[in-house]
Scaffold this active site. Structure first.
Site, short mmCIF file in Angstrom:
data_model
loop_
_atom_site.label_atom_id
_atom_site.label_comp_id
_atom_site.label_asym_id
_atom_site.label_seq_id
_atom_site.Cartn_x
_atom_site.Cartn_y
_atom_site.Cartn_z
N LYS A 52 0.95 -1.14 -0.10
CA LYS A 52 -0.04 0.19 -0.03
C LYS A 52 0.97 1.47 -0.04
O LYS A 52 0.70 2.25 -0.63
CB LYS A 52 -1.19 0.08 1.11
CG LYS A 52 -2.40 -1.02 1.16
CD LYS A 52 -2.98 -1.28 2.31
CE LYS A 52 -3.74 -2.74 1.83
NZ LYS A 52 -4.46 -2.97 2.90
N GLN A 96 -4.93 -1.81 9.13
CA GLN A 96 -4.93 -3.29 8.44
C GLN A 96 -5.47 -4.30 9.29
O GLN A 96 -5.05 -4.55 10.51
CB GLN A 96 -3.36 -3.67 8.32
CG GLN A 96 -2.95 -4.89 7.54
CD GLN A 96 -3.76 -4.92 6.07
OE1 GLN A 96 -3.41 -3.82 5.36
NE2 GLN A 96 -4.37 -5.91 5.63
N ASP A 119 -11.34 2.30 3.42
CA ASP A 119 -11.79 0.80 3.18
C ASP A 119 -13.28 0.51 3.00
O ASP A 119 -13.45 -0.53 2.35
CB ASP A 119 -11.37 -0.12 4.55
CG ASP A 119 -9.89 -0.86 4.25
OD1 ASP A 119 -9.69 -1.16 3.02
OD2 ASP A 119 -9.30 -1.32 5.20
#
Ligand code: NAD
Length: 282
Positions: A52, A96, A119
């Protein structure tokens, strides 16, 4: 059979985003800023977070990675998230997953400001998907829809079968396919006679997390196969998908490889979401 090149399609998306981001300092005085929080040293998470950061670099997006120790308390993590929510220089926040077992994933997701939820997991954004109101789309399902579009497959009136009903992949991609006017069947571990269902698929999305579980006898000729799985091949120990690529590919009209299919698209869509959050805040 057409190989769906997620690497190339995601590279094109990242290039377009980079060109857009390059105009931001003049227009807005700065570039978007994505903060990724990792708790602990889960090896897969270490790789995902690193990828990322690399994608941010490619797109000209500012990235901060915060690494917290495995034994971080839930309250300490929530406090970290709250301070990022309040930080005006931060446009996107991603914690995460999975987080260590002593921390509630739901509470973490609920705490992230919905405006910075890159997200798309916050209940507000989940509801937005189901109610067709403005929202942030979850990255993997969004990436799958972009792959279909890129190869010119319109789900309209097609029979789409999704294996897996998780909140992050199966369920939202089923909704997106439905919104694209496919006739959708959602399969899971309690589905009876899975092969008879998957053989009806014109588009088959597999997100079960079971190495090579979809075999040639489970698909009909001409199917478009999207393999979301990121598994370990029990024989070779190498990364593989949920689809037995070698046997299924000859029957498919198009299929994603693993790696190089859905994975890169997920990250490219995360970059797109970060840019969207940035623009919505300006
Ligand atoms: P999950 O474990 O949360 O959900 C799996 C789903 O598959 C469940 O709904 C379960 O009912 C169903 N399932 C499992 N075995 C089945 C079987 N034998 N028959 C029918 N249904 C079955 O998994 P997830 O988070 O949705 O992830 C699925 C896979 O996708 C994993 O391999 C994961 O690593 C991968 N993944 C990849 C990306 C990416 O960017 N490429 C992103 C997210 C997840």
């Amino acid at each position: 059979m057409k190989l769906i090149d997620g690497k190339a399609i995601s590279a094109a998306l990242k290039e377009a985003l980079a060109a857009q981001v390059a105009t931001f300092p003049d227009k807005y005085g700065r570039v978007p800023h994505l903060v990724v929080v990792r708790v602990g040293e889960d090896p897969a998470s270490v790789v995902y977070v690193r990828n990322k950061a690399k994608a941010c670099e490619a797109c000209g997006i500012r990235n901060t990675t915060i690494v917290l120790p495995e034994d971080t308390s839930e309250e300490a993590l929530l406090e970290q998230v709250r301070s990022l929510n309040a930080d005006d220089s931060v446009d996107g926040i991603l914690v995460q997953l999975p987080v260590p077992k002593h921390i509630s994933e739901a509470r973490v997701i609920d705490t992230i400001a919905k405006e910075k939820d890159v997200d798309g997991f916050h209940p507000y954004n989940v509801a937005g998907l189901w109610q067709k109101t403005p929202h942030m789309s979850p990255c993997t399902p969004a990436g799958i829809m972009k792959l279909l579009e890129a190869i010119g497959v319109d789900p309209k009136s097609k029979r789409a079968v999704v294996i897996g009903r998780s909140n992050i992949v199966g369920l939202p991609v089923a909704k997106m396919l439905l919104d694209a006017n496919a006739t959708v069947t959602l399969c899971h571990t309690r589905t009876v006679d899975l092969p008879s269902v998957t053989r009806q698929a014109e588009i088959l999305v597999v997100a079960a997390g079971r190495a090579k579980m979809v075999t040639a006898d489970m698909v009909s000729p001409g199917v478009v196969v999207i393999d979301v799985g990121m598994d370990r091949d029990p024989d070779t120990g190498k990364l593989c998908g949920d689809v037995d690529f070698d046997s299924v590919a000859p029957k498919a009209s198009a299929i994603t490889p693993v790696p190089g299919g859905v994975g890169p698209m997920t990250i490219a869509c995360l970059m797109e979401n970060t840019v969207q959050c940035f623009l919505a805040r300006h």
